[in-house]
Write a protein that holds these residues in place. Structure first.
Motif: not given
Length: 188
Positions: A72-98
């Motif tokens: 249950w707690i992993y599902r909550i955390t994973t979903n929050l991470c996925i939501d953040r990654l979706r929002k972030r994708k619009a801001i910058y590319s994950l392939d950007a220079e690290s």
């Protein structure tokens, strides 16, 4: 007898603050490592963990005691991470220079042993390449790969956390491995 987390959740549901503090102690590091590996950012990982515990606290009455608390707690955390990654994708590319983003090297948190500077350099370069490849994974593969290989969950546990059939999890793990293999075979 119910597992410790289930008993703690029951006590916390009744307002026992110490029981909830124990839940936080049991899971804060595990959730942080999960969130950090998914987001690649220390601050975001801390924010995700804080939000996860807020959601757990607010929704303790919805926790089904027949289900593993960790799922249950992993599902909550994973979903929050996925939501953040979706929002972030619009801001910058994950392939950007690290090098532009502080704290993207999650492997810096691995415990050190007595390595030579040369082996340390080779190891850190390999880890950087692996981290970049994982960061470049599409979110649907990234989450199952992190849960499988970095959190060491079984396929069934990932199925429960992600709320998807085991066959889908197997397919995503397979495709994620293929994606990583292709990404890394030219670099390693």
């Amino acid at each position: 007898m119910k597992p410790l987390e289930t008993r703690l959740a029951r006590l916390a549901r009744r307002g026992d603050q110490r029981a909830f503090a124990e839940i936080v102690d049991l899971y804060k590091d595990k959730l942080y490592h999960l969130a950090y590996r998914m987001t690649g950012n220390r601050q975001e990982a801390e924010d995700v963990v804080q939000e996860a515990f807020l959601r757990v606290y607010k929704n303790l009455d919805r926790y089904d005691e027949n289900q593993k608390f960790s799922t249950w707690i992993y599902r909550i955390t994973t979903n929050l991470c996925i939501d953040r990654l979706r929002k972030r994708k619009a801001i910058y590319s994950l392939d950007a220079e690290s090098s532009d983003h502080e704290g993207l090297d999650g492997y810096a948190m691995l415990p050190s042993d007595d390595r030579t500077p040369e082996s340390e350099l080779i190891l850190s370069e390999t880890q950087r390449l692996i981290h970049e490849a994982i960061a470049a994974l599409p979110a649907k593969y990234k989450s199952v790969m992190i849960l499988r290989y970095l959190q060491d969950l079984s396929l069934q546990e990932i199925s429960d956390v992600m709320d998807m059939p085991v066959t889908t999890v197997k397919t995503r793990v397979h495709r994620g491995r293929e994606f990583l293999r292709k990404k890394l075979e030219h670099k390693l």
